[in-house]
Design a protein around this motif. Structure first.
Motif, PDB file in Angstrom:
ATOM      1  N   PRO A  19     -91.550  45.001 -12.606  1.00 23.33           N
ATOM      2  CA  PRO A  19     -92.397  43.856 -12.236  1.00 23.33           C
ATOM      3  C   PRO A  19     -93.412  43.490 -13.315  1.00 23.33           C
ATOM      4  O   PRO A  19     -93.721  42.318 -13.527  1.00 23.33           O
ATOM      5  N   GLU A  20     -93.905  44.514 -14.019  1.00 21.84           N
ATOM      6  CA  GLU A  20     -94.935  44.228 -15.028  1.00 21.84           C
ATOM      7  C   GLU A  20     -94.340  43.877 -16.394  1.00 21.84           C
ATOM      8  O   GLU A  20     -95.065  43.574 -17.340  1.00 21.84           O
ATOM      9  N   PRO A  39     -90.635  38.429 -15.681  1.00 20.21           N
ATOM     10  CA  PRO A  39     -91.477  39.401 -14.987  1.00 20.21           C
ATOM     11  C   PRO A  39     -92.826  38.782 -14.627  1.00 20.21           C
ATOM     12  O   PRO A  39     -93.268  37.812 -15.251  1.00 20.21           O
ATOM     13  N   ALA A  40     -93.477  39.350 -13.614  1.00 17.62           N
ATOM     14  CA  ALA A  40     -94.795  38.893 -13.150  1.00 17.62           C
ATOM     15  C   ALA A  40     -94.777  37.427 -12.745  1.00 17.62           C
ATOM     16  O   ALA A  40     -95.786  36.723 -12.875  1.00 17.62           O
TER      17      ALA A  40
END
Ligand code: FE2
Ligand code: FE2
Length: 291
Positions: free
Chosen positions: A276-277, A244-245
């Motif tokens: 996404p985070e 993620p990220a």
């Protein structure tokens, strides 16, 4: 109902010592260098392990992995990927179609994964596995390419075999899934494209298929190509190990639930993965495809 799980591009970490002097004058040196500089920072084994645990909890009837299992086609990588494949369950329940990163040793160099490619070993693609009312047709686009290219090619011989194969499976009333690494849809960088995509689309338009599953782009996409009676959906799963990220969308996988509905089929795609985070894997959405 038949339930498949689809994920793609795991890019398993290269084991220490994978790079050997024998690869020094080949494209594999560049791929190894790229892995060290970039990909190893984006693709994480712990992310992939979380994805495969989530897939296992879904209890799919079959698992389809659309290529780029490894990074520069080293012997040690093939062996490590084999061990990882064994951890996913019975090889008869897991089907692999190769990607460009799996093909740098040459077309047809996938012997270490033979049990995951097909039931009875043949010497050519497409390969087909029939499970219940579903036929998984693996089209190989992985070919050695020049440095800085990530293109794929089906090749004329494979395309000539594909048409009659689709006709025969269609005549049996099976739900035909094309499992392929490169997208058959237009668009994207020519440096990474399927070189004979127009010829593949012509075969699909004439002979038909019900669904296309692919990877390679590392981003989620839903496209379509023309079939003889309407469009054929093309679903792309992003990399199953992307943290993620990071540079690309975070890892996710798709549950593909196929059910006969009258003269046709209904397909429900369940999307699960990382937000996404980050945070735990969760449901990211679902959609229906009328085929
Ligand atoms: Fe990839
Ligand atoms: Fe790829």
């Amino acid at each position: 109902m038949y339930r498949l799980a689809h994920f793609s591009d795991p890019h398993l970490p290269s084991p220490p010592g994978s790079m050997t002097p024998a690869y020094a004058l080949t494209k594999r040196l560049l791929s190894w260098s790229s892995w060290r500089r970039k990909r190893s920072k984006q693709h994480k084994r712990e992310v992939l392990d979380a994805i495969t645990a989530d897939v296992a909890a879904y209890h799919p009837d079959h698992l389809v992995i659309t290529g780029d299992l490894i990074n520069f086609s080293a012997d040690k990588e093939f062996a490590a990927a084999r061990t990882w494949l064994e951890s996913l369950g019975d090889a008869r329940d897991v089907t692999v179609t190769p990607g460009n990163h799996d093909a740098l040793a040459g077309r047809g160099a996938f012997d270490p994964w033979a049990e995951w490619l097909e039931d009875k070993t043949t010497d050519c693609f497409p390969k087909v596995r029939i499970r219940d009312e579903v036929a998984i047709v693996c089209v190989n686009t992985g070919v050695p390419t020049a440095p800085l290219l990530a293109t794929g090619t089906c090749g004329q011989a494979q395309l000539e075999r594909l048409g009659p194969m689709l006709d025969e499976l269609g005549a049996r009333g099976l739900f035909r899934i094309i499992a392929i690494h490169h997208p058959p849809t237009p668009g994207g960088s020519p440096r990474k494209a399927l070189t004979d995509q127009a010829a593949l689309r012509a075969v699909l338009e004439k002979h038909g298929a019900e669904l296309i599953l692919h990877g390679h782009t590392h981003v989620p996409l839903l496209g379509a190509v023309r079939g003889p009676k309407g469009s054929i959906p093309a679903v792309c799963a992003p990399s199953a190990s992307q943290k993620p990220a990071g540079k690309n969308p975070a890892a996710r996988w798709h549950g593909v639930e196929v059910e006969r509905a009258g003269d046709g089929w209904t397909v429900r795609v369940v999307v699960r993965g990382f937000a996404p985070e980050g945070g735990p894997i969760r449901a990211l959405g679902q959609y229906r495809l009328d085929v």
